[in-house]
Design an enzyme around this catalytic site. Structure first.
Site: not given
Ligand SMILES: *Cc1c(COP(=O)(O)O)cnc(C)c1O
Length: 429
Positions: A20, A148, A249, A278
């Site tokens: 970013y 997000y 997610d 993550k």
């Molecule tokens: C970081 C994140 C993503 C994307 O993951 P990347 O490994 O950066 O592509 C998707 N959803 C959530 C909730 C996130 O925190």
């Protein structure tokens, strides 16, 4: 700093994109020499206590002997092998662990190479599931504002429509539906108005909706907003009632961060599709996974379109799977729940006083996540070096000063971090 380092940083500034950022207006970056435990060592010798876990990932801290050993051992047999037509123990073992850690319904695993890709795969699964059921019009997602889900095009299309990139890319993004985000943080109840809004959208667009997609309990990079487990439970009910899939997610919230292994446990619900990433590898390598129920997997497999057309080159990379196995074992054998609860209590006690400051709009804590929301956007160019001066690594964005430290952080270290946060925030006028 030596001339050599100055030259590197100078090259970086001219040629490297950071997350970013603009190459025409580069932001300062601090060169790192090494990282160990909860400490990041800069090349000039300064040590910073890490508040970010490298964006939710490094839950055990850096340079952990057990994680290092897992990679070293795996390296001796193979670092990578294609997953098309071949398989290996680290991948099978990791799938077994993930299936065991999650509810019985989730029995099938797709390994992706990043969180965003796991979200793309989840969206594909949902749409393909309905196509296979003879309902090819069900191609849209319903989500909530302030979300997000990643930066790739499919994921970006479900990110917050106002603070994301929707305006710039509007004509090439899939058009999904956004309900208002709930206001029920710290409450037993759900926000009825937010549920009504979502249910209304669902009712009036039902023939075109494949799934509801949402970050459970904590909305991360879309605004660090929290909401009640009752709201999440209600979302599951609404999905059942209107026969749409639920995609959760948990890329940010998974693996203990909110106080339970997965955030959905606090609402006693089960998703149809689950994204994790993550912290999956303890922050060592890029790996994510999309889990789904047998209903979804065989709904696709026995339908008119039985093949899931997705296969990243580095799918189920053995080094990444091996370190993920070690990280999950480390997590489950540690008192992670006590640690996260202790961090939560300490954050509550030590950040709460910031509420009295004029520049502060809100202070909130959930598990090992602490957030100070400011009234105005933060001047990062000023605040970032200020935190470094105080010996902590905190990376604010927008109007948010927030931390999600490694679970192994010690009490005194966390106090140093929260003191720095209080100090810096008190200097904002
Ligand atoms: C970081 C994140 C993503 C994307 O993951 P990347 O490994 O950066 O592509 C998707 N959803 C959530 C909730 C996130 O925190």
């Amino acid at each position: 700093m030596s001339d050599n380092w100055n030259a590197l940083v100078d090259f970086d500034k001219k040629h490297l994109w950071h997350p970013y950022t603009s190459l025409s207006h580069p932001s300062p970056v601090f060169p790192v020499k090494s990282a160990s435990g909860v400490r990041i060592t800069l090349v000039d010798g300064r040590e910073l206590i890490d508040g970010m876990s490298s964006w939710w990932a490094a839950i055990h801290g850096y340079n952990h002997p057990a994680l290092n050993a897992a990679i070293e051992n795996q390296l001796k047999s193979m670092s990578h092998i294609m997953f098309g037509g071949l398989t290996h123990q680290p991948a099978v073992e990791l799938a077994q662990r993930l299936i065991q850690m999650t509810p019985n319904d989730l029995q099938h695993v797709f390994f992706a190479d990043s969180g965003s890709v796991s979200v793309e795969v989840a969206i594909k699964m949902a749409i393909q599931y309905w196509a296979s059921q003879g309902q090819p019009k069900k191609q849209r997602l319903l989500t909530i504002k302030n979300g997000y889900h990643g930066d790739t095009f499919g994921a970006m299309a479900v990110c917050d429509p106002d603070n994301g990139m929707h305006h710039l890319f509007n004509d090439v993004l899939a058009q999904h539906l956004f309900a208002q985000s709930p206001n029920c943080y710290g409450q037993e109840q759900y926000d009825q108005e937010a549920i009504d809004d979502l249910e209304q959208l669902l009712k009036s667009n039902r023939p075109t909706i494949a799934a509801v997609m949402i970050e459970p309990l904590v909305q991360g990079a879309g605004g660090m907003r929290f909401y009640s487990a009752a709201y999440l439970k209600k979302i599951r009910d609404v999905c059942n009632e209107h026969d749409v899939l639920l995609i959760l997610d948990e890329i940010a919230t998974g693996f203990g961060r909110t106080g339970s292994l997965f955030a959905y446990e606090q609402a006693s619900i089960v998703p149809d599709i689950l994204c994790v990433g993550k912290a999956l590898t303890g922050g060592y390598l890029s790996l994510a996974a999309t889990l789904c129920s047998t209903k979804v997997a065989h709904g696709i497999g026995e339908g008119q379109h039985p093949t899931l057309m997705h296969g990243p080159t580095f799918m189920a990379n053995p080094l990444a799977c091996a370190v993920a196995n070690a990280s999950l074992e480390l997590l489950l054998n540690s008192p992670w729940q006590q640690r996260v609860n202790a961090i939560e209590q300490q954050l509550l006690a030590e950040l709460q006083p910031c509420h009295q400051l004029n520049a502060v709009k809100d202070v909130r804590v959930k598990g090992a996540i602490g957030v100070i929301e400011m009234h105005k956007p933060i001047d990062i160019q000023w605040m970032q070096p200020r935190f470094v001066e105080l010996g902590v690594w905190v990376r604010p964005f927008s109007n948010l000063v927030y931390i999600m430290p490694p679970f192994i952080i010690e009490k005194a270290e966390l106090t140093q971090m929260t003191s720095a946060m209080r100090q810096v925030v008190s200097e904002v006028h």
